[in-house]
Enzyme design. Structure first.
Site, PDB file in Angstrom:
ATOM      1  N   LYS A  64       0.864  -1.196   0.000  1.00  0.00           N
ATOM      2  CA  LYS A  64       0.000   0.000   0.000  1.00  0.00           C
ATOM      3  C   LYS A  64       0.894   1.238   0.000  1.00  0.00           C
ATOM      4  O   LYS A  64       1.909   1.275   0.717  1.00  0.00           O
ATOM      5  CB  LYS A  64      -0.903  -0.028   1.239  1.00  0.00           C
ATOM      6  N   SER A 139      -9.922   1.909   2.660  1.00  0.00           N
ATOM      7  CA  SER A 139      -9.014   2.717   1.863  1.00  0.00           C
ATOM      8  C   SER A 139      -7.959   1.915   1.114  1.00  0.00           C
ATOM      9  O   SER A 139      -7.385   2.415   0.150  1.00  0.00           O
ATOM     10  CB  SER A 139      -8.318   3.739   2.757  1.00  0.00           C
ATOM     11  N   SER A 163     -10.170  -0.478   6.868  1.00  0.00           N
ATOM     12  CA  SER A 163      -9.583  -0.345   5.530  1.00  0.00           C
ATOM     13  C   SER A 163      -8.908  -1.576   4.952  1.00  0.00           C
ATOM     14  O   SER A 163      -8.517  -1.561   3.788  1.00  0.00           O
ATOM     15  CB  SER A 163      -8.585   0.804   5.512  1.00  0.00           C
TER      16      SER A 163
HETATM   17  N1  GLN Z   1     -13.383   4.142   6.192  1.00  0.00           N
HETATM   18  C1  GLN Z   1     -12.750   4.522   7.389  1.00  0.00           C
HETATM   19  C2  GLN Z   1     -12.330   5.958   7.328  1.00  0.00           C
HETATM   20  O1  GLN Z   1     -12.491   6.568   6.322  1.00  0.00           O
HETATM   21  C3  GLN Z   1     -11.598   3.612   7.702  1.00  0.00           C
HETATM   22  C4  GLN Z   1     -10.332   4.016   7.069  1.00  0.00           C
HETATM   23  C5  GLN Z   1      -9.182   3.139   7.464  1.00  0.00           C
HETATM   24  O2  GLN Z   1      -9.350   2.117   8.096  1.00  0.00           O
HETATM   25  N2  GLN Z   1      -7.991   3.604   7.122  1.00  0.00           N
HETATM   26  O3  GLN Z   1     -11.837   6.468   8.258  1.00  0.00           O
END
Ligand code: GLN
Length: 477
Positions: A64, A139, A163
């Protein structure tokens, strides 16, 4: 040789038995990546054209674009960092490379890991290989896509509020987030420091365990890193029934908003768990309904602090252009980052700190206690990973509130620092198109330091339900 369908463990067996070489494997995935990336947009930086050394474990892992690697551009999918080349290496990628694995490009993501769909990216959205008009989840969007489309056998991601688990569920692969503090955060660009957890996307639960054993464990460079030993007993892979197991099903997670197709796939998986002789018990996690509001108070507070450094002056894409902080941040940070920075600064401000941040921290503690009480009764907790399957790119883009609710099943475990695994258990049609079927993931949560148990249970269910998952293939195969 066709390496699709093979896990890391199967690939390394082939190498060990002289059936292939790691360079052949690398080149195979490189060719696929070059062929399909323009359609899928899974990578911000493509893998290197070649690599030199060959050992059994020299298998490719996609990274990532939030893990710093010395000398390799790392952008967090932000305009702010499009040309940032880190002078140091994250502990996770360092350990992975020490073990012999090869880093294989940088995957697309929501900017600074804030998002649900992969659409918040300066590089444009990644696309779901099951239907390229749909989002892959986020994400860690590109990591999920790369594994699901067989561009790479495994990938690293981060999970702050879901995410890893949510995109893995939307793309039909395994996603594993070890508990908070198990994987070092050193060299991983910070989003919300009390929640960020590095982890993995793989084809199988055993592959996730393999990577976990390689990267997890104490790191003196991360002050919240846990000292408890990390080891997986290889005997756990031999078990086939769940006779000894108590599984908790939290009633608060089976609410009206879940898509009916998702609901029936999960009900079917629970029926399978019963068939394997586990004792399935309804439990209650009474503070679940507050999870989303607690997370969207604490997370922005930490985001506002962590991302204050990106001023575009000392470093960042606009440094040297003479702008001021406000102009630079408005220009180089996306809407979601700006929204959270504003909310975060507000909830931390002296007049509102007690009403928001402090209260959220207290309710977080209640959520944590709910789980401790539940784990006094059951070994693991099983829930849907997400309330829906993948939606159309653009569909929820302008509605942050509906997106915030997408995290409802993943956030509580993040707030409580628990290990969480998602495995694909079936398919469901999206509400807007009954002619297609998309993957559904089931979440398995364990207590703090319960990684081994979560992996064992995940593996047993995976073996029993594999035939369902293998009955369908993504469009890009
Ligand atoms: N969807 C969640 C957010 O936008 C989780 C993001 C994540 O786990 N990095 O914060």
């Amino acid at each position: 040789m066709d390496f699709k369908n093979l896990s890391l463990i199967e690939l390394s067996e082939l190498v060990k038995n002289w059936k292939t070489t790691t360079s052949e494997i690398y080149n195979y995935f490189l060719e696929r990546t070059k062929e399909y990336n323009s359609e899928l947009n899974a990578f911000n930086t493509l893998p290197e054209e070649s690599f030199v050394w060959d050992s059994e474990k020299s298998l490719p892992i996609a990274i990532k674009d939030i893990f710093c690697e010395t000398g390799i551009r790392t952008t967090a999918s932000s305009k702010m960092l499009v040309d940032f080349i880190p002078p140091y290496e994250s502990t996770i990628t360092e350990r992975m490379k020490w073990a012999g694995f090869i880093s294989f490009g940088k995957t697309n993501m929501d900017e600074f890991a804030m998002g649900w769909s992969g659409e918040n990216s300066a590089f444009g959205p990644a696309r779901n290989p099951w239907d390229t008009t749909r989002i892959p989840g986020g994400s860690s969007s590109g990591s999920a896509v790369a594994v699901a489309a067989w561009l790479v056998p495994a990938a690293l991601g981060t999970d702050t509020g879901g995410s890893i688990r949510q995109p893995a569920s939307m793309c039909g692969v395994v996603g594993f987030k070890p508990g908070y503090g198990r994987n070092s955060r050193y060299g991983v660009m910070a989003m919300a420091s009390s929640l960020d957890c590095p982890g993995y996307f793989t084809r199988t639960v055993q592959d996730a365990a393999l990577l976990y054993e390689v990267t997890a464990g104490y790191d003196s460079k991360d002050s919240t890193s846990l000292t408890a030993p990390v080891s997986i007993d290889s005997n756990i892979w031999k078990r086939q029934d769940l006779k000894w197991l108590k599984v908790g099903i939290p009633k608060e997670y089976f609410i009206d908003g879940i898509d009916s197709g998702v609901r029936s796939a999960i009900d079917n998986a629970i029926a399978n768990i019963r068939d394997m002789w586990a004792e399935v018990i309804e439990i209650s996690l009474p503070h679940t309904e507050h999870g989303v509001s607690v997370y969207y108070t604490i997370c922005p507070a930490e985001v506002a602090s962590n991302l204050a450094r990106y001023d575009g002056i000392r470093y960042g894409a606009l440094s040297g252009t003479g702008g001021n902080i406000v102009e630079n941040r408005s220009e180089a940070l996306g809407n979601e980052i700006q929204r959270r920075s504003l909310v975060g600064s507000y909830v931390l401000s002296s007049g509102f700190y007690d009403a928001y941040y402090k209260k959220a921290t207290a309710v977080r503690e209640l959520i944590r206690q709910d789980f401790s009480e539940a784990f006094a009764q059951v070994d693991v907790i099983v829930t849907p990973t997400a309330p829906t399957v993948a939606w159309k790119i653009g569909e929820k883009w302008s509605d942050p509130l509906s997106l915030y609710l997408e995290d409802i099943f993943t956030i509580p475990a993040s707030l409580a620092w628990l290990p969480g695994l998602t495995i694909p258990v079936g398919f469901a049609s999206p509400k807007d198109d009954s002619s297609i079927e998309l993957p559904v993931g089931m979440q398995i949560l364990g207590p703090v330091l319960g990684e081994e148990k979560v992996l064992m249970v995940g593996h047993i269910i995976e073996q029993a339900m594999k035939w369902i998952i293998e009955s369908k293939k993504p469009k890009i195969f």
